[in-house]
Design an enzyme around this catalytic site. Sequence first.
Site, PDB file in Angstrom:
ATOM      1  N   ARG A 228      32.759  21.398 -23.368  1.00  0.00           N
ATOM      2  CA  ARG A 228      32.769  22.568 -24.160  1.00  0.00           C
ATOM      3  C   ARG A 228      31.133  23.045 -24.557  1.00  0.00           C
ATOM      4  NH1 ARG A 228      36.973  23.715 -22.929  1.00  0.00           N
ATOM      5  NH2 ARG A 228      38.847  23.779 -24.051  1.00  0.00           N
ATOM      6  N   HIS A 276      32.767  29.069 -16.919  1.00  0.00           N
ATOM      7  CA  HIS A 276      34.055  28.268 -17.515  1.00  0.00           C
ATOM      8  C   HIS A 276      35.130  28.248 -16.797  1.00  0.00           C
ATOM      9  CE1 HIS A 276      36.099  26.887 -21.413  1.00  0.00           C
ATOM     10  NE2 HIS A 276      36.747  26.447 -20.363  1.00  0.00           N
TER      11      HIS A 276
HETATM   12  P1  NDP Z   1      41.600  13.534 -23.150  1.00  0.00           P
HETATM   13  O1  NDP Z   1      42.026  13.750 -24.535  1.00  0.00           O
HETATM   14  O2  NDP Z   1      42.487  12.788 -22.146  1.00  0.00           O
HETATM   15  O3  NDP Z   1      40.328  12.513 -23.123  1.00  0.00           O
HETATM   16  C1  NDP Z   1      39.233  12.529 -23.834  1.00  0.00           C
HETATM   17  C2  NDP Z   1      38.372  11.410 -23.873  1.00  0.00           C
HETATM   18  O4  NDP Z   1      37.183  11.513 -24.856  1.00  0.00           O
HETATM   19  C3  NDP Z   1      39.099  10.083 -24.276  1.00  0.00           C
HETATM   20  O5  NDP Z   1      38.665   8.924 -23.543  1.00  0.00           O
HETATM   21  C4  NDP Z   1      38.586   9.563 -25.749  1.00  0.00           C
HETATM   22  O6  NDP Z   1      38.582   8.277 -26.057  1.00  0.00           O
HETATM   23  C5  NDP Z   1      37.198  10.233 -25.700  1.00  0.00           C
HETATM   24  N1  NDP Z   1      36.744  10.801 -26.940  1.00  0.00           N
HETATM   25  C6  NDP Z   1      37.234  11.512 -27.989  1.00  0.00           C
HETATM   26  N2  NDP Z   1      36.412  11.394 -28.981  1.00  0.00           N
HETATM   27  C7  NDP Z   1      35.519  10.602 -28.852  1.00  0.00           C
HETATM   28  C8  NDP Z   1      34.492  10.010 -29.681  1.00  0.00           C
HETATM   29  N3  NDP Z   1      34.419  10.519 -31.073  1.00  0.00           N
HETATM   30  N4  NDP Z   1      33.749   9.143 -29.326  1.00  0.00           N
HETATM   31  C9  NDP Z   1      34.085   8.511 -28.046  1.00  0.00           C
HETATM   32  N5  NDP Z   1      34.929   8.919 -27.105  1.00  0.00           N
HETATM   33  C10 NDP Z   1      35.678   9.975 -27.557  1.00  0.00           C
HETATM   34  O7  NDP Z   1      41.071  14.852 -22.461  1.00  0.00           O
HETATM   35  P2  NDP Z   1      40.887  15.429 -21.337  1.00  0.00           P
HETATM   36  O8  NDP Z   1      40.228  14.500 -20.110  1.00  0.00           O
HETATM   37  O9  NDP Z   1      42.130  15.971 -20.658  1.00  0.00           O
HETATM   38  O10 NDP Z   1      39.878  16.841 -21.503  1.00  0.00           O
HETATM   39  C11 NDP Z   1      38.735  16.682 -21.804  1.00  0.00           C
HETATM   40  C12 NDP Z   1      37.906  17.827 -22.296  1.00  0.00           C
HETATM   41  O11 NDP Z   1      37.621  18.632 -21.356  1.00  0.00           O
HETATM   42  C13 NDP Z   1      39.025  18.942 -23.066  1.00  0.00           C
HETATM   43  O12 NDP Z   1      39.043  18.681 -24.523  1.00  0.00           O
HETATM   44  C14 NDP Z   1      38.480  20.307 -22.831  1.00  0.00           C
HETATM   45  O13 NDP Z   1      37.421  20.452 -23.861  1.00  0.00           O
HETATM   46  C15 NDP Z   1      37.417  19.853 -21.475  1.00  0.00           C
HETATM   47  N6  NDP Z   1      38.033  20.929 -20.459  1.00  0.00           N
HETATM   48  C16 NDP Z   1      37.218  21.798 -19.733  1.00  0.00           C
HETATM   49  C17 NDP Z   1      37.553  22.639 -18.802  1.00  0.00           C
HETATM   50  C18 NDP Z   1      36.676  23.567 -18.127  1.00  0.00           C
HETATM   51  O14 NDP Z   1      37.120  24.163 -17.231  1.00  0.00           O
HETATM   52  N7  NDP Z   1      35.323  23.564 -18.498  1.00  0.00           N
HETATM   53  C19 NDP Z   1      38.977  22.484 -18.450  1.00  0.00           C
HETATM   54  C20 NDP Z   1      39.654  21.550 -18.808  1.00  0.00           C
HETATM   55  C21 NDP Z   1      39.221  20.830 -19.920  1.00  0.00           C
HETATM   56  P3  NDP Z   1      40.137   7.623 -26.036  1.00  0.00           P
HETATM   57  O15 NDP Z   1      40.559   7.417 -24.518  1.00  0.00           O
HETATM   58  O16 NDP Z   1      39.485   6.154 -26.450  1.00  0.00           O
HETATM   59  O17 NDP Z   1      40.777   8.066 -26.980  1.00  0.00           O
END
Ligand code: NDP
EC number: 1.1.1.79
Length: 313
Positions: A228, A276
Amino acid sequence: MNIIFYHPFFNSEEWLAGLSQRLPQAKVRAWQPGDDRPADYALVWRPPHEMLANRRQLKGVFALGAGVDAILDQERQYPGTLPAGVPLLRLEDTGMAQQMQEYALSYVLRYFRRFDEYQLLQQQQEWRPLDPHQQDSFTIGILGAGVLGKSVAQKLTALGFNVRCWSRSPKQIDGVQSFAGDGQRAAFLDGVQLLINLLPNTPETAGILNQALFAHLAPGAYLINLARGAHLVEDDLLQALEQGQLAAATLDVFVTEPLPQAHPFWRHPRVTITPHIAAITLPEAAMDQIAANILALEAGQTPAGVVDVQLGY
Ligand code: NDP
């Protein structure tokens, strides 16, 4: 069963037809302002406040993407956008993991093989072989090890790259070094040559790509932001590029989208921009998952993809 659908730019006819085919017992309709008829499920992207407010009888709200930050931001701005106690679900993978792998791989190879620099040299008609990067010293760090981060990590590891990831909780991913929590963040960042961001945008992660973080990376590191725009402090990136602290950046997401015409990123020789598109929602795969999750909720089960609204992802 009644399902309402709202997306500011998806083709609603395609979705209504696809959902009706998968859930023949359901009546599916596109929500219009003023429609307060009953609904059991809502499929939404940036829903107007009045769409869901007061719909406490809903059994589930489905986000039509992987990230739910826009929906939760709206809830913070207009409390009640999401009816209390109703589960919010997001898309998990539905073809996005492969798209993220393709995107990440393209730009990792571009920087690893220094094609970005050869492109600049070509513009000056300059024939100059550069020293190649070495895979063992080209450490790739991935912020976020969820559905998308993990799959990108696996792809790059399979190609022989040295990959580490950072998440809230520790992970076991073959060949990938896992770092977890704020306590291990500095250790994760130290020496990273190429950083890929795949974190969700939450109050904890907003602005994480800033000067202090860049200072931990290897000098002349590369940044690829696929998550993002709110994660990146844009002025800090410009400064880090100017000082050579970062060599180049590839950005798919921006604080303001579409990126304004006058924005300095457009003409920066070391910044690559895509609009995006890193991983788009594929309607057929998304509808399969949503329909299966609705059936699971109807059967009293808890499907995957339920968002922790407090954590923001
Ligand atoms: P997930 O929820 O599966 O994964 C999120 C990861 O981030 C997890 O490993 C989580 O840790 C980690 N995380 C979250 N908060 C923290 C923190 N405060 N400190 C450390 N680690 C943290 O999401 P996805 O992989 O499905 O998607 C990720 C992001 O990609 C989406 O939220 C979206 O914003 C972006 N996206 C962008 C797109 C684009 O076209 N550019 C398309 C699709 C998505 P834990 O596993 O321990 O919970």
